[in-house]
Design an enzyme around this catalytic site. Structure first.
Site, PDB file in Angstrom:
ATOM      1  N   LEU A 283      -2.534   6.792   0.376  1.00  0.00           N
ATOM      2  CA  LEU A 283      -2.487   7.980   1.246  1.00  0.00           C
ATOM      3  C   LEU A 283      -1.433   7.836   2.352  1.00  0.00           C
ATOM      4  O   LEU A 283      -0.562   8.703   2.518  1.00  0.00           O
ATOM      5  CB  LEU A 283      -3.892   8.173   1.849  1.00  0.00           C
ATOM      6  CG  LEU A 283      -4.052   9.081   3.050  1.00  0.00           C
ATOM      7  CD1 LEU A 283      -3.746  10.525   2.690  1.00  0.00           C
ATOM      8  CD2 LEU A 283      -5.476   8.982   3.608  1.00  0.00           C
ATOM      9  N   VAL A 284      -1.508   6.749   3.102  1.00  0.00           N
ATOM     10  CA  VAL A 284      -0.603   6.577   4.247  1.00  0.00           C
ATOM     11  C   VAL A 284       0.805   6.207   3.757  1.00  0.00           C
ATOM     12  O   VAL A 284       1.807   6.711   4.273  1.00  0.00           O
ATOM     13  CB  VAL A 284      -1.155   5.511   5.224  1.00  0.00           C
ATOM     14  CG1 VAL A 284      -0.226   5.347   6.422  1.00  0.00           C
ATOM     15  CG2 VAL A 284      -2.573   5.882   5.694  1.00  0.00           C
ATOM     16  N   GLY A 285       0.867   5.352   2.737  1.00  0.00           N
ATOM     17  CA  GLY A 285       2.163   4.935   2.202  1.00  0.00           C
ATOM     18  C   GLY A 285       2.981   6.121   1.700  1.00  0.00           C
ATOM     19  O   GLY A 285       4.176   6.246   1.984  1.00  0.00           O
TER      20      GLY A 285
ATOM     21  N   GLY B  62       0.841  -1.209   0.000  1.00  0.00           N
ATOM     22  CA  GLY B  62       0.000   0.000   0.000  1.00  0.00           C
ATOM     23  C   GLY B  62       0.868   1.248   0.000  1.00  0.00           C
ATOM     24  O   GLY B  62       0.431   2.327   0.404  1.00  0.00           O
TER      25      GLY B  62
ATOM     26  N   THR C 259       1.773   3.122  -2.308  1.00  0.00           N
ATOM     27  CA  THR C 259       1.361   4.176  -3.236  1.00  0.00           C
ATOM     28  C   THR C 259       0.098   4.905  -2.765  1.00  0.00           C
ATOM     29  O   THR C 259      -0.396   5.793  -3.458  1.00  0.00           O
ATOM     30  CB  THR C 259       1.065   3.556  -4.621  1.00  0.00           C
ATOM     31  OG1 THR C 259       0.157   2.456  -4.421  1.00  0.00           O
ATOM     32  CG2 THR C 259       2.320   3.044  -5.297  1.00  0.00           C
TER      33      THR C 259
ATOM     34  N   ARG D  60     -16.112  12.987  14.857  1.00  0.00           N
ATOM     35  CA  ARG D  60     -15.017  12.129  14.388  1.00  0.00           C
ATOM     36  C   ARG D  60     -13.660  12.681  14.833  1.00  0.00           C
ATOM     37  O   ARG D  60     -13.499  13.889  15.006  1.00  0.00           O
ATOM     38  CB  ARG D  60     -14.995  12.060  12.845  1.00  0.00           C
ATOM     39  CG  ARG D  60     -16.191  11.361  12.200  1.00  0.00           C
ATOM     40  CD  ARG D  60     -16.202   9.865  12.437  1.00  0.00           C
ATOM     41  NE  ARG D  60     -17.317   9.203  11.786  1.00  0.00           N
ATOM     42  CZ  ARG D  60     -18.503   8.963  12.348  1.00  0.00           C
ATOM     43  NH1 ARG D  60     -18.741   9.334  13.594  1.00  0.00           N
ATOM     44  NH2 ARG D  60     -19.448   8.334  11.684  1.00  0.00           N
TER      45      ARG D  60
ATOM     46  N   CYS E 178      -7.286   6.428  13.636  1.00  0.00           N
ATOM     47  CA  CYS E 178      -8.616   7.021  13.436  1.00  0.00           C
ATOM     48  C   CYS E 178      -8.693   7.450  11.962  1.00  0.00           C
ATOM     49  O   CYS E 178      -7.850   7.058  11.159  1.00  0.00           O
ATOM     50  CB  CYS E 178      -8.818   8.196  14.395  1.00  0.00           C
ATOM     51  SG  CYS E 178      -7.613   9.512  14.212  1.00  0.00           S
ATOM     52  N   ASN E 179      -9.652   8.260  11.563  1.00  0.00           N
ATOM     53  CA  ASN E 179      -9.773   8.683  10.155  1.00  0.00           C
ATOM     54  C   ASN E 179      -8.529   9.453   9.731  1.00  0.00           C
ATOM     55  O   ASN E 179      -8.091  10.360  10.445  1.00  0.00           O
ATOM     56  CB  ASN E 179     -10.984   9.602   9.972  1.00  0.00           C
ATOM     57  CG  ASN E 179     -12.263   8.926  10.393  1.00  0.00           C
ATOM     58  OD1 ASN E 179     -12.867   8.194   9.636  1.00  0.00           O
ATOM     59  ND2 ASN E 179     -12.653   9.133  11.637  1.00  0.00           N
TER      60      ASN E 179
ATOM     61  N   TYR F 209     -15.575  -4.869   5.778  1.00  0.00           N
ATOM     62  CA  TYR F 209     -14.256  -4.287   6.085  1.00  0.00           C
ATOM     63  C   TYR F 209     -13.882  -4.589   7.542  1.00  0.00           C
ATOM     64  O   TYR F 209     -12.762  -4.985   7.848  1.00  0.00           O
ATOM     65  CB  TYR F 209     -14.371  -2.782   5.845  1.00  0.00           C
ATOM     66  CG  TYR F 209     -13.155  -1.945   6.133  1.00  0.00           C
ATOM     67  CD1 TYR F 209     -12.103  -1.873   5.230  1.00  0.00           C
ATOM     68  CD2 TYR F 209     -13.079  -1.173   7.293  1.00  0.00           C
ATOM     69  CE1 TYR F 209     -11.004  -1.055   5.478  1.00  0.00           C
ATOM     70  CE2 TYR F 209     -11.987  -0.361   7.550  1.00  0.00           C
ATOM     71  CZ  TYR F 209     -10.949  -0.294   6.638  1.00  0.00           C
ATOM     72  OH  TYR F 209      -9.868   0.519   6.887  1.00  0.00           O
TER      73      TYR F 209
END
Ligand code: NDP
Length: 322
Positions: free
Chosen positions: A16-18, A12, A14, A216, A168-169, A140
């Site tokens: 958002l987090v990667g 992963g 590529t 959130r 979290c988000n 999920y």
């Protein structure tokens, strides 16, 4: 890299987090570490053979497993079975290949949105399996919960330290801005930018799906990246750890919409479509465990992180995942 160093494979890589980890590691390099970031073009992790080839090629000693089928509320509601099956396959293929290749540490990603629907707040790491998840994203959620079960199995049977983090988000540059498959923040940014691209005038109306009331916690992807690198280097337990902003940093969806509108300097009016689903009212998570280890960690203020993300989106609109 010196002998005995770490080869860290980021699945992963590529996403958002990667990409946030790639960004942070640039200025936080450690001589002893070689980082390899891979996406779906490098291997289909739903396929065991393809996963095995990836491990044979890179020979990782450590794995940060971020790859997943990920999406917002409405995408989850329409595709629960796909979320369940694809994520189960990816997680099993990565964990078992890691074990077969003697990988010493794996960090996989759960999420605060997989916790029981009916629970007490704040939620903490001990409550993951205490009841069914919200029906909107059961596929999920159950797939993610199984990672924790599997990690405990690898520890019991083989003494492996395969652990999980519970963000979290998340939001930030390189997010998925697709109108039907995105999370709330990139989804709102996309729709607002589309509305004002050709004229930011006072008569424009920006409609937000839902009441705007749900609460959130949101973590900036670059903050999360720093925490994941800390988990890799310092956290050595199978037990999951929540990586979230403080409880006091929880915001309503209407605050989110207003902050985004400000960042775009939106001149029109915000309207809430209360006929659309809200999802869970809140899922407040406690980061007390994280705070015991890192009491002084500074999270980027929400409005600053939103502004940075909006600026990135405007500059990179043509290459962004739209
Ligand atoms: P993204 O959707 O941004 O990225 C998903 C990544 O997974 C991409 O690199 C994608 O590759 C890869 N991928 C998807 N399917 C496959 C496949 N079949 N084989 C190989 N790679 C695949 O996800 P995020 O960065 O947002 O999420 C990272 C992790 O964090 C996930 O495990 C997610 O569940 C978790 N998480 C995310 C939250 C959020 O708010 N975003 C909140 C809490 C947890 P490619 O780019 O090539 O398609």
């Amino acid at each position: 890299m010196s002998e005995g160093g770490k080869i860290i494979l980021v699945t992963g890589g590529t996403g958002l987090v990667g990409r946030a980890i790639q960004n942070v590691i640039e200025s936080n390099k450690n001589e002893n570490e070689k980082w390899v970031f891979v996406g779906s073009k490098d291997a289909d992790l739903c396929n065991k053979k393809s996963t095995e080839k990836l491990f044979e090629k890179h020979k990782p000693t450590h794995v940060i497993h971020l790859a997943a089928m990920v999406g917002g509320l409405f995408h989850n509601m329409a595709h629960n079975l796909d979320f369940l099956r694809k994520n189960i396959h990816m997680n099993d293929n990565v964990l078992q290949s890691a074990h077969e290749n003697n990988v010493v540490k794996v960090i996989s990603c759960l999420s605060t949105c997989i916790f029981p629907d009916k629970t007490t707040y704040p939620i903490d790491e001990s409550m993951i399996h205490n009841g069914p998840p919200h029906p909107s994203n059961y596929g999920y959620s159950f797939a993610k919960r199984l990672i924790d079960i599997q990690n405990r199995g690898y520890y019991e049977q083989y003494g492996r330290i395969y652990t999980s983090i519970v963000p979290c988000n998340v939001f930030g540059p390189n997010d998925n801005f697709h109108p039907n498959a995105s999370h709330v923040i990139p989804g709102l940014m996309r729709r607002l930018y589309d509305l004002i691209k050709d004229g930011n005038t006072e008569d424009k109306v920006f409609t937000i799906l839902g009441s705007g009331k749900p609460l959130r916690q949101f973590i900036y992807s670059l903050d999360l990246a720093k925490l994941i690198i800390w988990v890799l280097r310092e956290y050595n337990s199978v037990e999951p750890i929540i990586l979230s902003v403080d409880e006091s940093q929880e915001v309503t969806i209407s605050q989110v919409a207003e902050t985004i509108a400000q960042a775009f300097n939106f001149k029109g009016k915000l309207v809430y479509d209360t006929s659309a689903a809200d999802g869970q009212y809140k899922k407040t998570a406690s980061n007390a465990k994280l705070r015991k280890y890192l009491p002084d960690f500074q999270f980027t203020p929400f409005n600053e992180a939103i502004k940075d993300t909006v600026d990135w989106y405007i500059q990179n609109y043509d290459q962004a995942r739209n």
